[in-house]
Design a protein around this motif. Structure first.
Motif, PDB file in Angstrom:
ATOM      1  N   SER A  45       0.811  -1.224   0.000  1.00 51.47           N
ATOM      2  CA  SER A  45       0.000   0.000   0.000  1.00 51.47           C
ATOM      3  C   SER A  45       0.841   1.271   0.000  1.00 51.47           C
ATOM      4  CB  SER A  45      -0.918   0.010   1.231  1.00 51.47           C
ATOM      5  OG  SER A  45      -0.153  -0.055   2.431  1.00 51.47           O
ATOM      6  N   THR A  46       2.056   1.231   0.538  1.00 52.79           N
ATOM      7  CA  THR A  46       2.844   2.456   0.661  1.00 52.79           C
ATOM      8  C   THR A  46       3.247   3.044  -0.686  1.00 52.79           C
ATOM      9  OG1 THR A  46       3.640   1.739   2.835  1.00 52.79           O
ATOM     10  CG2 THR A  46       4.871   3.490   1.754  1.00 52.79           C
ATOM     11  N   PRO A  47       3.722   2.239  -1.665  1.00 55.22           N
ATOM     12  CA  PRO A  47       4.134   2.863  -2.926  1.00 55.22           C
ATOM     13  C   PRO A  47       2.996   3.232  -3.866  1.00 55.22           C
ATOM     14  CG  PRO A  47       4.576   0.519  -3.006  1.00 55.22           C
ATOM     15  CD  PRO A  47       4.114   0.814  -1.604  1.00 55.22           C
ATOM     16  N   LYS A  48       1.778   2.774  -3.605  1.00 57.41           N
ATOM     17  CA  LYS A  48       0.698   3.034  -4.560  1.00 57.41           C
ATOM     18  C   LYS A  48       0.493   4.528  -4.817  1.00 57.41           C
ATOM     19  CE  LYS A  48      -4.125   2.029  -5.632  1.00 57.41           C
ATOM     20  NZ  LYS A  48      -5.388   1.376  -5.184  1.00 57.41           N
ATOM     21  N   PRO A  49       0.422   5.391  -3.798  1.00 56.99           N
ATOM     22  CA  PRO A  49       0.260   6.826  -4.098  1.00 56.99           C
ATOM     23  C   PRO A  49       1.461   7.418  -4.821  1.00 56.99           C
ATOM     24  CG  PRO A  49       0.514   6.468  -1.729  1.00 56.99           C
ATOM     25  CD  PRO A  49       0.309   5.125  -2.350  1.00 56.99           C
ATOM     26  N   LEU A  50       2.650   6.841  -4.627  1.00 60.13           N
ATOM     27  CA  LEU A  50       3.802   7.293  -5.409  1.00 60.13           C
ATOM     28  C   LEU A  50       3.592   6.970  -6.878  1.00 60.13           C
ATOM     29  CD1 LEU A  50       6.690   8.303  -5.893  1.00 60.13           C
ATOM     30  CD2 LEU A  50       7.500   6.029  -5.222  1.00 60.13           C
ATOM     31  N   TYR A  51       3.128   5.770  -7.175  1.00 53.32           N
ATOM     32  CA  TYR A  51       2.880   5.407  -8.571  1.00 53.32           C
ATOM     33  C   TYR A  51       1.811   6.300  -9.184  1.00 53.32           C
ATOM     34  CZ  TYR A  51       5.350   1.116  -7.177  1.00 53.32           C
ATOM     35  OH  TYR A  51       6.267   0.214  -6.706  1.00 53.32           O
ATOM     36  N   GLU A  52       0.772   6.595  -8.412  1.00 51.79           N
ATOM     37  CA  GLU A  52      -0.274   7.494  -8.923  1.00 51.79           C
ATOM     38  C   GLU A  52       0.291   8.886  -9.198  1.00 51.79           C
ATOM     39  OE1 GLU A  52      -4.097   5.396  -6.686  1.00 51.79           O
ATOM     40  OE2 GLU A  52      -2.981   6.998  -5.670  1.00 51.79           O
ATOM     41  N   ALA A  53       1.208   9.333  -8.365  1.00 47.60           N
ATOM     42  CA  ALA A  53       1.835  10.644  -8.591  1.00 47.60           C
ATOM     43  C   ALA A  53       2.762  10.604  -9.804  1.00 47.60           C
ATOM     44  CB  ALA A  53       2.602  11.072  -7.346  1.00 47.60           C
ATOM     45  N   LEU A  54       3.506   9.525  -9.966  1.00 47.53           N
ATOM     46  CA  LEU A  54       4.387   9.403 -11.139  1.00 47.53           C
ATOM     47  C   LEU A  54       3.580   9.431 -12.430  1.00 47.53           C
ATOM     48  CD1 LEU A  54       6.927   6.773  -9.809  1.00 47.53           C
ATOM     49  CD2 LEU A  54       7.531   9.028 -10.705  1.00 47.53           C
ATOM     50  N   ALA A  55       2.367   8.892 -12.393  1.00 52.92           N
ATOM     51  CA  ALA A  55       1.520   8.888 -13.586  1.00 52.92           C
ATOM     52  C   ALA A  55       1.153  10.295 -14.033  1.00 52.92           C
ATOM     53  CB  ALA A  55       0.254   8.071 -13.329  1.00 52.92           C
ATOM     54  N   GLN A  56       1.268  11.272 -13.127  1.00 53.47           N
ATOM     55  CA  GLN A  56       0.923  12.652 -13.454  1.00 53.47           C
ATOM     56  C   GLN A  56       2.131  13.473 -13.907  1.00 53.47           C
ATOM     57  OE1 GLN A  56      -2.348  13.518 -13.380  1.00 53.47           O
ATOM     58  NE2 GLN A  56      -2.658  11.366 -12.822  1.00 53.47           N
ATOM     59  N   THR A  57       3.311  12.867 -13.902  1.00 58.86           N
ATOM     60  CA  THR A  57       4.508  13.607 -14.282  1.00 58.86           C
ATOM     61  C   THR A  57       4.763  13.501 -15.781  1.00 58.86           C
ATOM     62  OG1 THR A  57       5.971  11.719 -13.866  1.00 58.86           O
ATOM     63  CG2 THR A  57       5.537  13.206 -12.021  1.00 58.86           C
ATOM     64  N   ASN A  58       5.626  14.364 -16.256  1.00 56.38           N
ATOM     65  CA  ASN A  58       5.993  14.373 -17.681  1.00 56.38           C
ATOM     66  C   ASN A  58       7.421  13.857 -17.804  1.00 56.38           C
ATOM     67  OD1 ASN A  58       6.087  14.823 -20.413  1.00 56.38           O
ATOM     68  ND2 ASN A  58       6.565  17.003 -20.214  1.00 56.38           N
ATOM     69  N   LEU A  59       7.550  12.556 -17.972  1.00 54.48           N
ATOM     70  CA  LEU A  59       8.852  11.917 -18.100  1.00 54.48           C
ATOM     71  C   LEU A  59       9.002  11.316 -19.492  1.00 54.48           C
ATOM     72  CD1 LEU A  59       9.047  10.154 -14.610  1.00 54.48           C
ATOM     73  CD2 LEU A  59      10.632  11.881 -15.460  1.00 54.48           C
ATOM     74  N   PRO A  60      10.234  11.098 -19.948  1.00 58.62           N
ATOM     75  CA  PRO A  60      10.449  10.453 -21.256  1.00 58.62           C
ATOM     76  C   PRO A  60      10.175   8.956 -21.163  1.00 58.62           C
ATOM     77  CG  PRO A  60      12.563  10.973 -20.233  1.00 58.62           C
ATOM     78  CD  PRO A  60      11.507  11.522 -19.320  1.00 58.62           C
ATOM     79  N   TRP A  61       8.905   8.614 -21.192  1.00 59.74           N
ATOM     80  CA  TRP A  61       8.455   7.261 -20.866  1.00 59.74           C
ATOM     81  C   TRP A  61       9.051   6.186 -21.765  1.00 59.74           C
ATOM     82  CZ3 TRP A  61       6.711   7.446 -16.278  1.00 59.74           C
ATOM     83  CH2 TRP A  61       5.941   8.529 -15.824  1.00 59.74           C
ATOM     84  N   SER A  62       9.374   6.529 -22.996  1.00 58.60           N
ATOM     85  CA  SER A  62       9.853   5.505 -23.926  1.00 58.60           C
ATOM     86  C   SER A  62      11.227   4.959 -23.564  1.00 58.60           C
ATOM     87  CB  SER A  62       9.889   6.062 -25.351  1.00 58.60           C
ATOM     88  OG  SER A  62      10.783   7.157 -25.436  1.00 58.60           O
ATOM     89  N   PHE A  63      11.881   5.573 -22.573  1.00 60.73           N
ATOM     90  CA  PHE A  63      13.219   5.133 -22.177  1.00 60.73           C
ATOM     91  C   PHE A  63      13.214   4.326 -20.882  1.00 60.73           C
ATOM     92  CE2 PHE A  63      13.818   9.014 -24.704  1.00 60.73           C
ATOM     93  CZ  PHE A  63      14.680   8.543 -25.680  1.00 60.73           C
ATOM     94  N   LEU A  64      12.028   3.978 -20.378  1.00 58.14           N
ATOM     95  CA  LEU A  64      11.942   3.216 -19.140  1.00 58.14           C
ATOM     96  C   LEU A  64      11.757   1.726 -19.409  1.00 58.14           C
ATOM     97  CD1 LEU A  64      11.495   6.112 -18.001  1.00 58.14           C
ATOM     98  CD2 LEU A  64       9.894   5.085 -16.371  1.00 58.14           C
TER      99      LEU A  64
END
Length: 239
Positions: A45-64
């Protein structure tokens, strides 16, 4: 051995905010320096809100490239699936190429066979490394001191000749990264919340202690971060 970075944040929201800032910086640095970022995710449960926050960021996703440090032996659509949680909270909401998302296989009916298959998946992404070096591994810690699916006094703690093995909790199999693979990471980031973690943390950070009883003591990566909320970390604060 480099001393870990330990930060005690006021509450879980502040923990997530700090983890987001640090994670985004590490992801951006990895892509700038090496042309990609390899991550292994945690469940719980602890990392879930982090993942939800990462989903709102603008990162170069194609390099992950996304992996998981451990997984319950259930289908991905099961409510207990770590991969299922991360996909819903984050990965289905951003344009990471599907072939760069690597969930743990759990369909063979044979955990050892699926662990071997996952190791081969790892080696396909890190073809030139005896032990792959992840840019970032997220970990949690249970109130018994376990991390990933490395549980106290289990055989998985002793495995040094594989990248992936079978862990067990209460007789239930799980698939987990081994200690050498986790420790090879450039950065390991623990996210720990809740007052019920205080005793285990006191044992993990004690000058002397039993790593077979508190397996998180086994983790010593190149850069090791512990982000704790006040409930978990208050006993570590200066008096």
């Amino acid at each position: 051995m480099t001393a870990p970075h330990i930060e005690v944040l006021p509450d879980k929201a502040a923990l997530v905010e700090r983890a987001l800032t640090l994670s985004v910086q590490l992801i951006q640095d990895a892509i700038a320096q090496r042309g990609r970022c390899t991550l292994a995710l945690a469940g719980g449960s602890t990392p879930k809100p982090l993942y939800e926050a990462l989903a709102q960021t603008n990162l170069p996703w194609s390099f992950l490239h996304i992996f998981w440090g451990d997984e319950r032996y259930v289908p991905i659509d099961h409510p207990d699936s770590n991969a299922g949680m991360a996909k819903t909270a984050w990965l289905e909401r951003v344009p990471i190429p599907p072939q760069q998302i690597h969930p743990v296989p759990t369909a063979a009916g044979d955990p050892a066979a699926d662990a071997h298959q996952y190791e081969q998946s790892l080696r396909s992404v890190f073809p030139d490394a005896d032990v792959p070096t992840f840019d970032l591994i997220f970990l949690g810690m249970g109130d018994d001191g376990h991390t990933a699916s490395l549980f106290p006094h289990t055989e998985a703690l002793q495995v040094r000749d594989r990248l992936v093995t079978v862990g067990h909790k209460d007789g239930q199999p799980r698939i987990t990264f081994t200690v050498p693979l986790i420790n090879q990471a450039r950065t390991v980031l623990f996210l720990v919340a809740g007052a019920n973690k205080q005793h285990a943390l006191s044992q993990v950070f004690a000058e002397e202690g039993d790593a077979q009883m508190f397996p998180s003591r086994l983790i010593h990566s190149q850069s090791l971060w512990w982000l704790l909320d006040h409930g978990a970390g208050q006993a570590l604060l200066p008096r």
